[in-house]
Write a protein that holds these residues in place. Structure first.
Motif, PDB file in Angstrom:
ATOM      1  N   LYS A   7      27.135 -13.887  52.089  1.00 33.24           N
ATOM      2  CA  LYS A   7      27.815 -15.135  52.462  1.00 33.24           C
ATOM      3  C   LYS A   7      28.507 -15.783  51.272  1.00 33.24           C
ATOM      4  CE  LYS A   7      24.574 -16.178  56.219  1.00 33.24           C
ATOM      5  NZ  LYS A   7      23.554 -17.142  56.707  1.00 33.24           N
ATOM      6  N   VAL A   8      28.022 -15.515  50.058  1.00 32.94           N
ATOM      7  CA  VAL A   8      28.635 -16.062  48.846  1.00 32.94           C
ATOM      8  C   VAL A   8      28.770 -14.948  47.824  1.00 32.94           C
ATOM      9  CG1 VAL A   8      27.769 -18.413  49.185  1.00 32.94           C
ATOM     10  CG2 VAL A   8      26.385 -16.763  47.915  1.00 32.94           C
ATOM     11  N   GLN A   9      29.709 -15.132  46.894  1.00 27.44           N
ATOM     12  CA  GLN A   9      29.949 -14.131  45.856  1.00 27.44           C
ATOM     13  C   GLN A   9      29.182 -14.435  44.569  1.00 27.44           C
ATOM     14  OE1 GLN A   9      31.859 -11.346  46.541  1.00 27.44           O
ATOM     15  NE2 GLN A   9      31.819 -12.231  48.592  1.00 27.44           N
ATOM     16  N   ILE A  10      28.727 -15.671  44.439  1.00 30.40           N
ATOM     17  CA  ILE A  10      28.045 -16.104  43.218  1.00 30.40           C
ATOM     18  C   ILE A  10      26.758 -16.823  43.597  1.00 30.40           C
ATOM     19  CG2 ILE A  10      28.249 -17.494  41.112  1.00 30.40           C
ATOM     20  CD1 ILE A  10      31.277 -17.422  41.514  1.00 30.40           C
ATOM     21  N   ILE A  11      25.693 -16.588  42.823  1.00 29.16           N
ATOM     22  CA  ILE A  11      24.462 -17.363  42.992  1.00 29.16           C
ATOM     23  C   ILE A  11      24.636 -18.635  42.171  1.00 29.16           C
ATOM     24  CG2 ILE A  11      21.955 -17.386  42.729  1.00 29.16           C
ATOM     25  CD1 ILE A  11      21.983 -14.355  42.866  1.00 29.16           C
ATOM     26  N   ASN A  12      25.047 -19.707  42.856  1.00 32.28           N
ATOM     27  CA  ASN A  12      25.434 -20.941  42.167  1.00 32.28           C
ATOM     28  C   ASN A  12      24.360 -21.470  41.228  1.00 32.28           C
ATOM     29  OD1 ASN A  12      27.973 -21.053  43.245  1.00 32.28           O
ATOM     30  ND2 ASN A  12      27.499 -22.573  44.809  1.00 32.28           N
ATOM     31  N   SER A  13      23.114 -21.444  41.680  1.00 30.69           N
ATOM     32  CA  SER A  13      22.041 -22.030  40.880  1.00 30.69           C
ATOM     33  C   SER A  13      21.843 -21.262  39.574  1.00 30.69           C
ATOM     34  CB  SER A  13      20.740 -22.064  41.686  1.00 30.69           C
ATOM     35  OG  SER A  13      20.493 -20.810  42.290  1.00 30.69           O
ATOM     36  N   LEU A  14      21.877 -19.931  39.639  1.00 34.80           N
ATOM     37  CA  LEU A  14      21.710 -19.133  38.425  1.00 34.80           C
ATOM     38  C   LEU A  14      22.913 -19.291  37.502  1.00 34.80           C
ATOM     39  CD1 LEU A  14      20.130 -15.804  39.770  1.00 34.80           C
ATOM     40  CD2 LEU A  14      18.998 -17.759  38.700  1.00 34.80           C
TER      41      LEU A  14
ATOM     42  N   ASN B 163      17.573 -20.193  48.693  1.00 36.78           N
ATOM     43  CA  ASN B 163      18.681 -20.198  49.646  1.00 36.78           C
ATOM     44  C   ASN B 163      19.934 -19.550  49.049  1.00 36.78           C
ATOM     45  OD1 ASN B 163      19.603 -21.101  52.305  1.00 36.78           O
ATOM     46  ND2 ASN B 163      20.976 -22.451  51.165  1.00 36.78           N
ATOM     47  N   ASP B 164      20.209 -19.826  47.762  1.00 36.98           N
ATOM     48  CA  ASP B 164      21.368 -19.224  47.096  1.00 36.98           C
ATOM     49  C   ASP B 164      21.227 -17.706  47.005  1.00 36.98           C
ATOM     50  OD1 ASP B 164      22.502 -21.674  46.799  1.00 36.98           O
ATOM     51  OD2 ASP B 164      22.228 -21.825  44.631  1.00 36.98           O
ATOM     52  N   ILE B 165      20.027 -17.240  46.639  1.00 37.35           N
ATOM     53  CA  ILE B 165      19.797 -15.794  46.532  1.00 37.35           C
ATOM     54  C   ILE B 165      19.913 -15.134  47.902  1.00 37.35           C
ATOM     55  CG2 ILE B 165      18.067 -14.028  45.980  1.00 37.35           C
ATOM     56  CD1 ILE B 165      17.049 -15.915  43.773  1.00 37.35           C
ATOM     57  N   GLN B 166      19.353 -15.795  48.936  1.00 36.83           N
ATOM     58  CA  GLN B 166      19.407 -15.253  50.297  1.00 36.83           C
ATOM     59  C   GLN B 166      20.853 -15.140  50.777  1.00 36.83           C
ATOM     60  OE1 GLN B 166      16.550 -14.313  51.671  1.00 36.83           O
ATOM     61  NE2 GLN B 166      17.489 -13.501  53.543  1.00 36.83           N
ATOM     62  N   ASN B 167      21.654 -16.159  50.530  1.00 41.43           N
ATOM     63  CA  ASN B 167      23.068 -16.129  50.929  1.00 41.43           C
ATOM     64  C   ASN B 167      23.838 -15.047  50.186  1.00 41.43           C
ATOM     65  OD1 ASN B 167      22.863 -18.222  52.787  1.00 41.43           O
ATOM     66  ND2 ASN B 167      23.359 -19.799  51.292  1.00 41.43           N
ATOM     67  N   TYR B 168      23.465 -14.811  48.916  1.00 44.03           N
ATOM     68  CA  TYR B 168      24.123 -13.768  48.121  1.00 44.03           C
ATOM     69  C   TYR B 168      23.774 -12.389  48.682  1.00 44.03           C
ATOM     70  CZ  TYR B 168      25.412 -10.923  44.084  1.00 44.03           C
ATOM     71  OH  TYR B 168      25.971  -9.966  43.265  1.00 44.03           O
ATOM     72  N   ILE B 169      22.502 -12.187  49.020  1.00 39.98           N
ATOM     73  CA  ILE B 169      22.062 -10.902  49.584  1.00 39.98           C
ATOM     74  C   ILE B 169      22.752 -10.624  50.914  1.00 39.98           C
ATOM     75  CG2 ILE B 169      20.072  -9.672  50.566  1.00 39.98           C
ATOM     76  CD1 ILE B 169      18.339 -11.105  48.455  1.00 39.98           C
ATOM     77  N   GLU B 170      22.916 -11.680  51.720  1.00 41.21           N
ATOM     78  CA  GLU B 170      23.548 -11.525  53.030  1.00 41.21           C
ATOM     79  C   GLU B 170      25.074 -11.471  52.937  1.00 41.21           C
ATOM     80  OE1 GLU B 170      22.106 -14.765  55.329  1.00 41.21           O
ATOM     81  OE2 GLU B 170      20.023 -14.031  55.383  1.00 41.21           O
TER      82      GLU B 170
END
Length: 489
Positions: free
Chosen positions: A452-459, A443-450
């Motif tokens: 929606k977020v500037q950082i992949i929180n989990s990574l 979900n974090d990666i998908q939001n980053y690709i789209e």
């Protein structure tokens, strides 16, 4: 004999009974989440039945984790809890990563965040001083991958937060029994406050039992799949249930830990599930699901419906009582992890010292208070803790899987309590934790690709943990050097 004893280093003393340990479990879990998360979860689900089901499901999964940890807690009763467990299960490296994450962000960031909420809610009764926006703009600090922060923003709230952290650290510095009594008192008070809200809601709320079965079509048909809504809502519920395993950190100061730690985990988790479901039922009784979804603070809206303007004050006081108690409990137990790390020579030795008079890990409490206060001043605590929720669940999964590991590695060790439903209950928790971690990462990666977020929180959370590697190498080399010198001598 007295001369020998006088040279012995002071150690932690078991003084906490069952009631206090149960209070610590409940107090560590019930913070601000139950007052804030239900409205967001209602907006994600749109169904009262699903809302209650999600709270129960998240509670049962949490209970499975508590039951699983209870077996380990009954056989390993050293202070430091999970840190010591990981050392026995997987070795020094995994244990160090866990302890580092706890010290760097997870628990210190939680202390900062929870105590900040307490201070923020004091503004319901009086306004704390703050600089103007123009002054705040003059103090910008840019942190790579996090962004701009304003250390002097809301300075009054931050200073009160730091004062409370220092005060509660001082309380726990003076004795674990005193800290335990404070936790017990505020746990009783917060549960009582919630139960009063429940009773008043059903008695005076003028609600409808039809709200329990009436869904909101506008929310259900908003394009979000039911599955995605359930997953997001469960994530919110888990945030409200978090902290259930904190009691394991303080096992060395609990009377009869083989019995009282497992009992407190199980009893405390059952109480929390009961309280959470009960208060959500009263939320739904007073407010239909669509109004609940549109509420910024559902507990406050329910209280205002019941008591008018005075209801807002009741909820503000309840949140303050709840967060004050949670902060105290978190401060008390978390310092024991750094104490255990120092005793295992994976942190500076002085952090493992016990106060000769008060018999508390005094230096660990001081270290924790200073670092948590710096996080408060920086204003990054919420950002950092959000990033490490993902990492926390990796450790939850590893901890539960450790039951299988220890049954093979330590088959003959006495287990006063064995997890019921073995291997089913531990396996369900491990599978669920793994699925939660994978979905969160996806979900974090998908939001980053789209975008929606500037950082992949989990990574980024994993990166924060890996920052501890140089310190791990340093302490390992230092220990090997010391051992070599001792052998040569």
């Amino acid at each position: 004999m007295s001369q020998i004893n006088s040279k012995e280093k002071p150690s932690l003393v078991p003084t906490l009974g069952l009631f206090t340990t149960v209070a610590i479990v409940i107090g560590a879990v019930i913070g601000s989440g139950i007052f804030k998360k239900p409205s967001l979860m209602a907006s994600q689900l749109g169904s009262p039945e699903l809302l209650i089901a999600v709270w129960i499901i998240a509670g049962v999964i949490t209970l499975f984790g508590a039951l699983t940890n209870a077996e380990i807690a009954s056989m390993i009763t050293d202070t430091g809890g999970q840190y010591i467990y990981f050392q026995k299960m997987y070795g020094d490296l995994t244990a160090y990563f866990y302890g580092w994450a706890i010290l760097a962000v997870i628990q210190t960031g939680s202390i900062a965040s929870i105590t900040y909420i307490f201070s923020d809610y004091t503004q319901y009764f009086f306004i704390l001083p703050r600089f103007s926006r123009a002054v705040e703009q003059g103090f910008i600090i840019h942190i790579p991958l996090i962004g701009n922060i304003f250390p002097l923003a809301n300075i009054g709230v931050k200073l009160l937060t730091i004062f409370v952290i220092m005060f509660l650290s001082g309380v726990n510095y003076l004795g674990v029994l005193l800290g335990g009594r404070v936790s017990s008192f505020f746990t009783v008070m917060k549960v009582l406050a919630i139960l009063i809200l429940v009773v008043l809601g059903f008695a005076l709320g003028n609600g409808s039992f039809n709200n329990f079965t009436t869904s909101s079509p506008s929310i259900i048909n908003n394009g979000t799949t039911v599955f995605a809504g359930i997953v997001m809502a469960i994530s919110g519920a888990f945030w409200a249930y978090d902290g259930w395993n904190n009691i394991t950190y303080i096992a060395g100061e609990v009377k009869k830990p083989q019995l009282n730690i497992p009992r407190s985990l199980i009893i405390g988790t059952f109480v929390v599930i009961f309280v959470y479901v009960l208060i959500n039922l009263v939320y739904l009784y007073v407010l239909p699901i669509d109004k609940m979804a549109g509420s910024t603070l559902v507990a406050s809206d329910v209280a205002k419906t019941i008591l008018g303007p005075i209801g807002g004050g009741l909820v503000a006081a309840a949140v303050m009582i709840s967060t004050f108690g949670t902060s105290n409990g978190t401060i008390m137990v978390s310092a024991r992890v750094y104490y255990a790390m120092a005793h295992e020579k994976m942190l500076f030795p002085g952090i493992g010292n016990v106060h000769p008079r008060f018999r508390t890990p005094a230096n660990a409490l001081v270290l924790q208070a200073i670092w948590a206060s710096l996080l408060v001043l920086s204003g990054t605590f919420d950002i950092l803790t959000d990033m490490l929720i993902f990492v926390s669940w990796i450790f939850y999964g590893l901890g539960a899987f450790g039951v299988f590991v220890l049954r093979k590695k330590m088959p003959d060790t006495l287990r006063p309590y064995k997890v019921i439903g073995y291997p089913f209950i531990p396996a369900v928790f491990v599978i669920f934790a793994a699925a939660f971690v994978v979905f969160t990462l996806y979900n974090d990666i998908q939001n980053y690709i789209e975008g929606k977020v500037q950082i992949i929180n989990s990574l980024f959370g994993i990166l924060l943990v890996l920052i501890g590697v140089p310190f791990y190498i340093y302490f390992r080399k230092k220990n090997n050097f010391s051992e070599t010198n001792n052998n040569n001598s």
